[in-house]
Each structure stands twice: as structure tokens, then as C-alpha cells.
Design an enzyme around this catalytic site. Structure first.
Site, PDB file in Angstrom:
ATOM      1  N   ARG A  47      -0.806  -8.616  13.212  1.00 21.52           N
ATOM      2  CA  ARG A  47      -1.459  -7.659  12.201  1.00 21.52           C
ATOM      3  C   ARG A  47      -2.531  -8.301  11.186  1.00 21.52           C
ATOM      4  NH1 ARG A  47       4.239  -5.552  10.441  1.00 21.52           N
ATOM      5  NH2 ARG A  47       3.212  -4.127   8.900  1.00 21.52           N
ATOM      6  N   ARG A  99      12.187  -5.768   4.373  1.00 22.09           N
ATOM      7  CA  ARG A  99      12.234  -4.334   4.732  1.00 22.09           C
ATOM      8  C   ARG A  99      13.103  -3.935   5.883  1.00 22.09           C
ATOM      9  NH1 ARG A  99       6.655  -1.552   5.210  1.00 22.09           N
ATOM     10  NH2 ARG A  99       6.133  -2.985   6.754  1.00 22.09           N
ATOM     11  N   ARG A 128      -9.896   1.076   8.449  1.00 19.04           N
ATOM     12  CA  ARG A 128      -9.434  -0.439   8.632  1.00 19.04           C
ATOM     13  C   ARG A 128     -10.393  -1.203   9.359  1.00 19.04           C
ATOM     14  NH1 ARG A 128      -3.380   0.419   8.794  1.00 19.04           N
ATOM     15  NH2 ARG A 128      -2.665  -1.529   8.942  1.00 19.04           N
ATOM     16  N   ARG A 143      10.890  -0.843  12.121  1.00 17.79           N
ATOM     17  CA  ARG A 143       9.819  -0.639  12.556  1.00 17.79           C
ATOM     18  C   ARG A 143       9.551  -1.866  13.941  1.00 17.79           C
ATOM     19  NH1 ARG A 143       5.122  -0.150   8.200  1.00 17.79           N
ATOM     20  NH2 ARG A 143       4.109  -1.327   9.638  1.00 17.79           N
ATOM     21  N   LYS A 155       0.886  -1.211  -0.041  1.00 22.91           N
ATOM     22  CA  LYS A 155       0.048  -0.077  -0.028  1.00 22.91           C
ATOM     23  C   LYS A 155       0.939   1.186  -0.050  1.00 22.91           C
ATOM     24  CE  LYS A 155      -1.851  -0.985   3.882  1.00 22.91           C
ATOM     25  NZ  LYS A 155      -1.301  -2.458   4.326  1.00 22.91           N
TER      26      LYS A 155
HETATM   27  P1  AP5 Z   1       4.756  -1.559   1.942  1.00 18.43           P
HETATM   28  O1  AP5 Z   1       4.324  -0.771   0.539  1.00 18.43           O
HETATM   29  O2  AP5 Z   1       5.398  -0.844   2.991  1.00 18.43           O
HETATM   30  O3  AP5 Z   1       3.341  -2.125   2.212  1.00 18.43           O
HETATM   31  P2  AP5 Z   1       2.232  -1.727   3.113  1.00 18.43           P
HETATM   32  O4  AP5 Z   1       0.898  -2.442   2.670  1.00 18.43           O
HETATM   33  O5  AP5 Z   1       2.201  -0.365   3.097  1.00 18.43           O
HETATM   34  O6  AP5 Z   1       2.731  -2.649   4.620  1.00 18.43           O
HETATM   35  P3  AP5 Z   1       2.767  -2.031   5.955  1.00 18.43           P
HETATM   36  O7  AP5 Z   1       3.575  -2.839   6.698  1.00 18.43           O
HETATM   37  O8  AP5 Z   1       3.281  -0.670   6.074  1.00 18.43           O
HETATM   38  O9  AP5 Z   1       1.122  -2.067   6.218  1.00 18.43           O
HETATM   39  P4  AP5 Z   1       0.436  -2.093   7.616  1.00 18.43           P
HETATM   40  O10 AP5 Z   1      -0.952  -1.959   7.232  1.00 18.43           O
HETATM   41  O11 AP5 Z   1       0.758  -3.299   8.574  1.00 18.43           O
HETATM   42  O12 AP5 Z   1       1.107  -0.656   8.389  1.00 18.43           O
HETATM   43  P5  AP5 Z   1       0.569   0.494   8.568  1.00 18.43           P
HETATM   44  O13 AP5 Z   1       1.750   1.683   8.704  1.00 18.43           O
HETATM   45  O14 AP5 Z   1      -0.754   0.976   7.996  1.00 18.43           O
HETATM   46  O15 AP5 Z   1       5.685  -2.665   1.438  1.00 18.43           O
HETATM   47  C1  AP5 Z   1       6.253  -3.649   2.305  1.00 18.43           C
HETATM   48  C2  AP5 Z   1       7.611  -4.268   1.733  1.00 18.43           C
HETATM   49  O16 AP5 Z   1       7.168  -5.045   0.707  1.00 18.43           O
HETATM   50  C3  AP5 Z   1       8.576  -3.080   1.439  1.00 18.43           C
HETATM   51  O17 AP5 Z   1       9.681  -3.448   1.528  1.00 18.43           O
HETATM   52  C4  AP5 Z   1       8.320  -3.078  -0.107  1.00 18.43           C
HETATM   53  O18 AP5 Z   1       9.590  -2.660  -0.917  1.00 18.43           O
HETATM   54  C5  AP5 Z   1       7.939  -4.261  -0.491  1.00 18.43           C
HETATM   55  N1  AP5 Z   1       7.079  -4.634  -1.688  1.00 18.43           N
HETATM   56  C6  AP5 Z   1       5.895  -3.748  -2.051  1.00 18.43           C
HETATM   57  N2  AP5 Z   1       5.480  -4.481  -3.025  1.00 18.43           N
HETATM   58  C7  AP5 Z   1       5.925  -5.382  -3.527  1.00 18.43           C
HETATM   59  C8  AP5 Z   1       5.717  -6.312  -4.546  1.00 18.43           C
HETATM   60  N3  AP5 Z   1       5.097  -6.015  -5.452  1.00 18.43           N
HETATM   61  N4  AP5 Z   1       6.716  -7.207  -4.623  1.00 18.43           N
HETATM   62  C9  AP5 Z   1       7.748  -7.390  -3.674  1.00 18.43           C
HETATM   63  N5  AP5 Z   1       7.806  -6.533  -2.596  1.00 18.43           N
HETATM   64  C10 AP5 Z   1       7.233  -5.452  -2.694  1.00 18.43           C
HETATM   65  O19 AP5 Z   1       0.010   0.501  10.112  1.00 18.43           O
HETATM   66  C11 AP5 Z   1       0.895   0.159  11.334  1.00 18.43           C
HETATM   67  C12 AP5 Z   1       0.241  -0.166  12.510  1.00 18.43           C
HETATM   68  O20 AP5 Z   1      -0.438   1.328  12.806  1.00 18.43           O
HETATM   69  C13 AP5 Z   1      -1.241  -0.893  12.437  1.00 18.43           C
HETATM   70  O21 AP5 Z   1      -0.698  -2.279  12.675  1.00 18.43           O
HETATM   71  C14 AP5 Z   1      -1.872  -0.185  13.721  1.00 18.43           C
HETATM   72  O22 AP5 Z   1      -1.426  -0.674  14.891  1.00 18.43           O
HETATM   73  C15 AP5 Z   1      -1.719   1.010  13.455  1.00 18.43           C
HETATM   74  N6  AP5 Z   1      -2.824   1.743  12.424  1.00 18.43           N
HETATM   75  C16 AP5 Z   1      -2.463   2.145  11.404  1.00 18.43           C
HETATM   76  N7  AP5 Z   1      -3.821   2.795  10.717  1.00 18.43           N
HETATM   77  C17 AP5 Z   1      -4.789   2.440  11.699  1.00 18.43           C
HETATM   78  C18 AP5 Z   1      -6.213   2.590  11.595  1.00 18.43           C
HETATM   79  N8  AP5 Z   1      -6.911   3.221  10.264  1.00 18.43           N
HETATM   80  N9  AP5 Z   1      -6.588   2.114  12.708  1.00 18.43           N
HETATM   81  C19 AP5 Z   1      -6.056   1.578  13.755  1.00 18.43           C
HETATM   82  N10 AP5 Z   1      -4.751   1.381  13.780  1.00 18.43           N
HETATM   83  C20 AP5 Z   1      -4.021   1.862  12.890  1.00 18.43           C
END
Ligand code: AP5
Length: 205
Positions: free
Chosen positions: A150, A127, A88, A139, A13
Site C-alpha cells: 500500500r 487497529r 489516488r 481488514r 484520513k
Molecule cells: P485511519 O483514520 O483509519 O487512517 P487512514 O488514513 O484512513 O488509513 P487506512 O488504512 O484506512 O487508509 P488506506 O488509504 O490504506 O485505506 P482505504 O480504506 O482508503 O487510522 C488508522 C489507525 O491509526 C486507526 O487505528 C486510528 O485510530 C489510528 N490513528 C489515526 N490518527 C492517529 C494519530 N494522530 N495518532 C495515533 N493514532 C492514530 O483503501 C483500502 C484499499 O482500497 C486500497 O489499498 C485500495 O486497494 C482500495 N482503494 C480505495 N480507494 C481507492 C482508490 N481511490 N483507487 C484505487 N483503489 C482504492
């Protein structure tokens, strides 16, 4: 353009949102990034979120709804935005509907990135290695134990949004198992198709 990117942790994402920002000149609203900044700054929200995030749980709805509501109000979001990591939960999606309605904004599409669960740990571990190689602290939630939590939060609380947006005819599903460039091209293709269909409807009206 107003878009939501939906998908499990590590689906891509953030990566794809960054590319859409460059292509369309709109802002990326990532609740994960905003919460991590709050944790790093030690704000009251950060103190509340820190342990929940590290354990792989979800921060309470009212906290993230408050953050997004303030952010959407800022001038740079007026031309459009990409929501990355929000909503979410169904209550977050309902709150977003109300926010958009109040501002007179339409949601163009929800892009769901479909990725096999088995690939997610590899991506997260890559990552961690990349961040360490750049001298950055990985992280707190990028480890097998927190990733499992997660993922279970995703299945229980976020996956119902697939039906929620499908019923609203906003859902576009993209295969997130392709290379990053291929996924970017596919997102561009499905969004072009939506824009063409909207233009056709507008011409008929
Ligand atoms: P990346 O692009 O970072 O993937 P992502 O889907 O953004 O993954 P995240 O780990 O950031 O998602 P998340 O939803 O767990 O975390 P968030 O920060 O939102 O890619 C990941 C890796 O894969 C990278 O190294 C990239 O290079 C690689 N990659 C990407 N595409 C690829 C491909 N096609 N092929 C190969 N490699 C690839 O949330 C973190 C925490 O915050 C949550 O757990 C929660 O505690 C809190 N939080 C955030 N938002 C909310 C909400 N709305 N409500 C409640 N809690 C929340």
C-alpha cells in the site's frame, strides 16, 4: 465545503473525516469503505476488487471513478463532502476535476496528512488489536506485507497529487504525527484560514 483528505495508509484520513462530518454536517465519501462494503456483499465490483485490496494494490481507476461519480450524484452530497481515499492517481484527480466542473462545484481544499512511515505499521497493528478486542474481523490488508505494498502504491501513484494540488493552490499540509485531537484542531485552523482568505477576496471583488 468540499474537501479531499490525502495521506498514506494509516495516516488518519478516516479518523479525521469522521470528525469533520460531525463538525460540518457533510458526508464522508470513502472509496475504501465503499469497496469493502462491495467485497462483503459479493457484488461484481467487490469480486473484482477483493484480491487487489487484500494484496495492497490499487483498484482500477475506471472502477473507483464510476463509484465516486454515482455517489457525488446523490442528494446528500449536494451540500458538500469529504473525499477520503479518492483521488489516488492523477487520472482519478483529472476525472474528479471534470465531475466537479460538470456539477458547478468548487473544491475548497486538499488536506495532506504528513506521517512518518515508521509510525504507520504501529497504527495499523493497533487497529487490528482494537478490532479483535471488539470481536470484529481485521481488514485483510492490515498486515506488514500488504502495508508495504500500500505504501509503495502511495509513493508511486498518489504522492504525485501533492504537486498536482499544490500547483492548483489547493494544498494544505498538516502534521499527522500529533495526537488525534491536535490533528483535528490543526485541520480546523488551516480550514478557517482558507475561509477567512476567501471571504476577504469576496469582499474586495
Ligand atoms: P485511519 O483514520 O483509519 O487512517 P487512514 O488514513 O484512513 O488509513 P487506512 O488504512 O484506512 O487508509 P488506506 O488509504 O490504506 O485505506 P482505504 O480504506 O482508503 O487510522 C488508522 C489507525 O491509526 C486507526 O487505528 C486510528 O485510530 C489510528 N490513528 C489515526 N490518527 C492517529 C494519530 N494522530 N495518532 C495515533 N493514532 C492514530 O483503501 C483500502 C484499499 O482500497 C486500497 O489499498 C485500495 O486497494 C482500495 N482503494 C480505495 N480507494 C481507492 C482508490 N481511490 N483507487 C484505487 N483503489 C482504492
Amino acid at each position: 465545503m468540499r474537501l479531499i483528505l490525502l495521506g498514506p495508509p494509516g495516516a488518519g484520513k478516516g479518523t479525521q473525516a469522521g470528525r469533520l462530518v460531525e463538525q460540518h454536517g457533510i458526508v464522508q465519501l470513502s472509496t475504501g469503505d465503499m469497496l469493502r462494503a462491495a467485497v462483503a456483499a459479493g457484488t461484481p465490483i467487490g469480486l473484482k476488487a477483493k484480491d487487489i485490496m487484500a494484496a495492497g494494490g490499487l483498484v482500477p481507476d475506471e472502477v473507483v471513478i464510476g463509484i465516486i461519480s454515482d455517489r457525488i450524484d446523490q442528494d446528500d452530497a449536494a451540500q458538500g463532502f469529504i473525499l477520503d481515499g479518492f483521488p489516488r492517481t492523477v487520472p482519478q484527480a483529472e476525472a474528479l476535476d471534470r465531475l466537479l466542473k460538470d456539477k458547478g462545484f468548487d473544491l475548497d481544499a486538499v488536506v495532506e496528512l504528513k506521517v512518518n512511515e515508521g509510525a504507520l505499521l504501529d497504527r495499523v497493528e493497533t487497529r487490528v488489536a482494537e478490532m479483535r478486542a471488539r470481536g470484529e474481523e481485521p481488514r485483510a490488508d492490515d498486515n506488514a506485507e500488504a502495508l508495504a505494498k500500500r505504501l509503495s502504491a502511495y509513493r508511486a501513484q498518489t504522492e504525485p497529487l501533492v504537486d498536482y494540488y499544490s500547483e492548483k493552490r489547493k494544498l494544505l499540509t498538516v502534521d499527522g504525527m500529533m495526537t488525534i485531537d491536535e490533528v483535528t484542531r490543526e485541520i480546523g485552523r488551516v480550514l478557517d484560514a482558507v475561509r477567512a482568505a476567501d471571504a476577504k477576496k469576496g469582499a474586495k471583488a
